[in-house]
Design a protein around this motif. Structure first.
Motif, PDB file in Angstrom:
ATOM      1  N   PRO A 118       0.807  -1.340  -0.019  1.00  0.00           N
ATOM      2  CA  PRO A 118       0.207  -0.067  -0.116  1.00  0.00           C
ATOM      3  C   PRO A 118       0.832   1.389   0.015  1.00  0.00           C
ATOM      4  O   PRO A 118       0.302   2.301   0.068  1.00  0.00           O
ATOM      5  CB  PRO A 118      -0.737  -0.258   1.425  1.00  0.00           C
ATOM      6  N   THR A 119       2.079   1.292  -0.098  1.00  0.00           N
ATOM      7  CA  THR A 119       2.887   2.244   0.122  1.00  0.00           C
ATOM      8  C   THR A 119       3.706   2.441  -1.171  1.00  0.00           C
ATOM      9  O   THR A 119       4.290   1.528  -2.282  1.00  0.00           O
ATOM     10  CB  THR A 119       4.253   2.084   0.761  1.00  0.00           C
ATOM     11  N   HIS A 121       2.128   7.054   1.960  1.00  0.00           N
ATOM     12  CA  HIS A 121       1.387   5.892   2.699  1.00  0.00           C
ATOM     13  C   HIS A 121      -0.094   6.622   3.340  1.00  0.00           C
ATOM     14  O   HIS A 121       0.213   7.669   4.257  1.00  0.00           O
ATOM     15  CB  HIS A 121       1.960   5.170   3.731  1.00  0.00           C
ATOM     16  N   SER A 122      -1.159   6.312   3.000  1.00  0.00           N
ATOM     17  CA  SER A 122      -2.246   6.772   3.826  1.00  0.00           C
ATOM     18  C   SER A 122      -2.493   8.506   3.393  1.00  0.00           C
ATOM     19  O   SER A 122      -2.925   8.863   4.529  1.00  0.00           O
ATOM     20  CB  SER A 122      -2.332   6.452   5.297  1.00  0.00           C
ATOM     21  N   GLY A 123      -2.011   8.783   2.404  1.00  0.00           N
ATOM     22  CA  GLY A 123      -2.249  10.341   1.905  1.00  0.00           C
ATOM     23  C   GLY A 123      -1.323  11.189   2.690  1.00  0.00           C
ATOM     24  O   GLY A 123      -1.086  12.405   2.232  1.00  0.00           O
ATOM     25  N   TYR A 124       0.142  10.649   3.052  1.00  0.00           N
ATOM     26  CA  TYR A 124       1.171  11.582   3.793  1.00  0.00           C
ATOM     27  C   TYR A 124       2.454  11.042   3.113  1.00  0.00           C
ATOM     28  O   TYR A 124       2.735   9.655   3.156  1.00  0.00           O
ATOM     29  CB  TYR A 124       1.023  11.583   5.213  1.00  0.00           C
ATOM     30  N   GLU A 168       5.951  -2.608   5.093  1.00  0.00           N
ATOM     31  CA  GLU A 168       6.077  -2.035   6.701  1.00  0.00           C
ATOM     32  C   GLU A 168       7.092  -2.687   7.366  1.00  0.00           C
ATOM     33  O   GLU A 168       7.337  -3.730   7.245  1.00  0.00           O
ATOM     34  CB  GLU A 168       4.549  -2.046   7.197  1.00  0.00           C
TER      35      GLU A 168
END
Length: 632
Positions: free
Chosen positions: A528-529, A551-554, A609
């Motif tokens: 996801p990264t 990741h996750s918008g950041y 991760e």
């Protein structure tokens, strides 16, 4: 008259002892006797004649009327019956052979027989010539490394006559047998000679005697009963192509491995081994020998001995002299394709691109007329090439093709991609499914007006909004519905940005991915990264030093980053490899000196991760900046 017969010697040859009977009314006597079956030899006896008249017997003087005789029983030389096989076989280098050969032997009890063998064969087939003893046992030995056929002509002799004769007093005809020495397979070459640690690439073995009438003794369209082994592991999916070629899928392995081909039929196993035939590595990389002559260097690594505790890995340089810089590497059809800004490789004029089989560079047609910046595999059969060239040269008599900065190689010739000539330079390529994405500095692809970015599928060429402007595209990647673009540009569509943007195809919109203070040179999705690498040190106010992850918008730093530029990223299993101009990495435990390549591994091979520390990948500082990395 009466004959008296006295045996002097040789009575053992008689079944019925000799005697002489007078024939009445005559002066003759008849000798009667019977010889034992199969008996031979001589018997001596004396014969005394007595004459009787009435009642008076007058003895004849022994001197005058006694004689000694000898009867000799000679063996009859008849052709004994025997048989030999019409065909015998053995395997090359199988050593001395002893075979039951002449069978069904029938001959006289006291006959002594010998076999004579004449050999009709090529010079050097036998180390020990075929011989047959009196018991019918054949012995021979083929010469080391020799194979082929020989015709044996076997004649039978006895001690009675020079040649054994048959019942009708004719010579017994000689018998013939063919001996075939079947060849062991030969391995001449292996292609490719380098492969990934996980295996799975197509391996081609060139050689001799893998399967034919000559080498197997039967004719077939295809042959089985052979095994290819690399190291201690058998290949997968062995495929017979011809007597001189077999294929298989390379098994997983490490280090440098021998390759063997074993054929198991004809009652025996025969094999050949090529030492140090295949080398296993994780990746290829391109660098330069900046301290020597600035020549390009193709390397492989890491050295598989990194699996040993405490061993510091090393990237190994391939003995290739490339007169310029390597800018792109791609494994395509099991082999590495190397491209960049060079004309020669190992003295061969390759014109900016070549295929490497592990030994020698091979040209693609006659190459291109300018620098190659990017490579990509498309639809499994096409090698897409992007760069600052304008023409692709076909084979010697094939002329050239006006391509602009994009072309395709199918293994035999160059062609234009989708009938779209690019009117500028292509610096980045990416393939997702059936869609090819290209980026660079151009304004037109075929009839499509665009700005530095376009994509192609079976329907034709398309643009992403109004494209990219204000700089160069260096990297492209796709995740889900998003096209990520990195480089040195300042505008994506109508959005101001600095070095990176994303195109969302579902709503045809551009968005900035942050303010990078340097170039984004490569992108790599990992789970996801999304990882970005380049010459930047910060994204906005966030210090990242050459590598960052989204990741996750950041955006987030990757440990402490590296000191220097990162030009290439490559994901291999649970590790991300970095290549560039850096010589130091910043781990939480402190800085560590490295040599242009490092890797960072994760606890999970899919999530990216739980990152551990940057690791050594190369223990030597020989060479210079690494600008290309590709999986082996």
């Amino acid at each position: 008259k009466r004959f008296d017969l006295i045996i002097i010697s040789g009575s053992e040859i008689f079944l019925q002892l000799p005697r002489i009977d007078v024939v009445n009314g005559t002066n003759y006597g008849t000798l009667s006797l019977a010889i034992k079956p199969y008996a031979v030899g001589s018997s001596s006896f004396s014969v005394q004649l007595e004459v009787i008249t009435g009642f008076d017997v007058y003895a004849v003087s022994p001197v005058s009327f006694s004689e000694t005789f000898t009867i000799t029983v000679m063996s009859i030389a008849r052709a004994p019956t025997f048989s030999i096989p019409s065909f015998l076989s053995t395997l090359e280098d199988s050593g001395p052979q002893t075979r039951e050969f002449a069978t069904n032997l029938v001959f006289g009890t006291n006959q002594k027989i010998t076999f004579q063998v004449e050999v009709d064969a090529g010079l050097g087939l036998f180390a020990a010539s075929p011989q047959v003893d009196s018991d019918g046992i054949l012995t021979f030995a083929s010469a080391p490394g020799e194979h082929g056929s020989a015709t044996l002509t076997v004649s039978l002799f006895s001690d009675d006559f020079a040649l054994v004769v048959s019942d009708d007093n004719s010579w017994a005809p000689p018998l013939q047998c063919i001996i075939k020495v079947f060849p062991s397979p030969r391995i001449l070459s292996v292609d490719p000679i380098v492969g990934p640690l996980q295996g799975g690439v197509l391996l081609t073995v060139h050689g001799l005697y893998f399967g034919s009438l000559y080498s197997r003794n039967y004719d077939a369209e295809t042959y089985s009963q052979f095994v290819i082994t690399v190291g201690e592991r058998e290949c997968l999916e062995n495929v017979y192509v011809s007597d001189t070629e077999v294929h298989c899928l390379l098994p997983a392995g490490t280090g440098v491995a021998d390759l063997s081909v074993a054929v198991d039929d004809l009652g025996g196993l025969r094999s050949a081994t090529l030492s140090d035939a295949v080398s296993y590595f994780s990746l290829y990389y391109g660098t330069v020998r900046k301290e020597i002559d600035s020549a390009g260097v193709l390397g492989m690594g890491p050295d598989p001995l990194t699996l040993e505790d405490g061993y510091i890995p090393q990237l190994l340089h391939v003995p290739l002299h490339i007169e310029g810089s390597i800018l792109a590497i791609l494994r395509f059809r099991s082999k590495p394709f190397v491209a960049g800004a060079f004309l020669y490789a190992n003295g061969v004029r390759v014109n900016h691109i070549f295929e490497w089989d592990g030994l020698t560079p091979s040209t693609l047609g006659r190459g291109l007329d300018g620098t190659v910046h990017a490579l990509a595999a498309y639809r499994g059969s096409e090698l897409i090439v992007g760069g600052s060239f304008a023409r692709a040269f076909q084979t010697l008599r094939g002329g050239f093709l006006g391509t602009g900065g994009l072309t395709s190689w199918n293994g035999t010739h160059w062609s234009i991609v989708g009938d779209g000539v690019v009117d500028g330079t292509v610096t980045a390529l990416h393939v997702s499914g059936d869609t090819l994405y290209i980026g660079g500095r151009f304004s037109k692809v075929g009839h499509l007006q665009t700005s530095d970015l376009a994509f192609y599928n079976q329907s034709g060429w398309y643009s992403a909004g109004t494209g990219i402007s204000g700089g160069t595209i260096a990297a492209l990647t796709v995740r889900n519905e998003f096209l990520y673009v990195g480089g040195t540009f300042s505008r994506a569509g109508d959005q101001r940005t600095n070095g990176m943007a994303v195109w969302e195809s579902s709503n045809s919109e551009w968005r900035s991915m942050g303010e990078f203070d340097g170039a984004v040179c490569d992108l790599a999705p990992w789970g996801p990264t999304l990882y970005a690498a380049g010459t930047f040190t910060a994204i906005g106010n966030l210090t990242v030093n050459g590598i960052a992850r989204f990741h996750s918008g950041y955006w987030m730093p990757v440990l402490g980053g590296v000191q220097g530029g990162v030009y290439a990223l490559e994901l291999a299993s649970s590790c991300l490899y970095l290549g560039g101009s850096f010589t130091q990495v910043l781990n939480p435990s402190g800085p560590m000196e490295v040599a242009y390549v490092t890797r960072i591994c994760a606890e999970s091979s899919t999530a990216g991760e739980g990152l551990l520390e940057f690791e050594f990948v190369n223990r030597t500082s020989e060479g210079g900046a690494v600008r290309a990395i590709a999986l082996a």
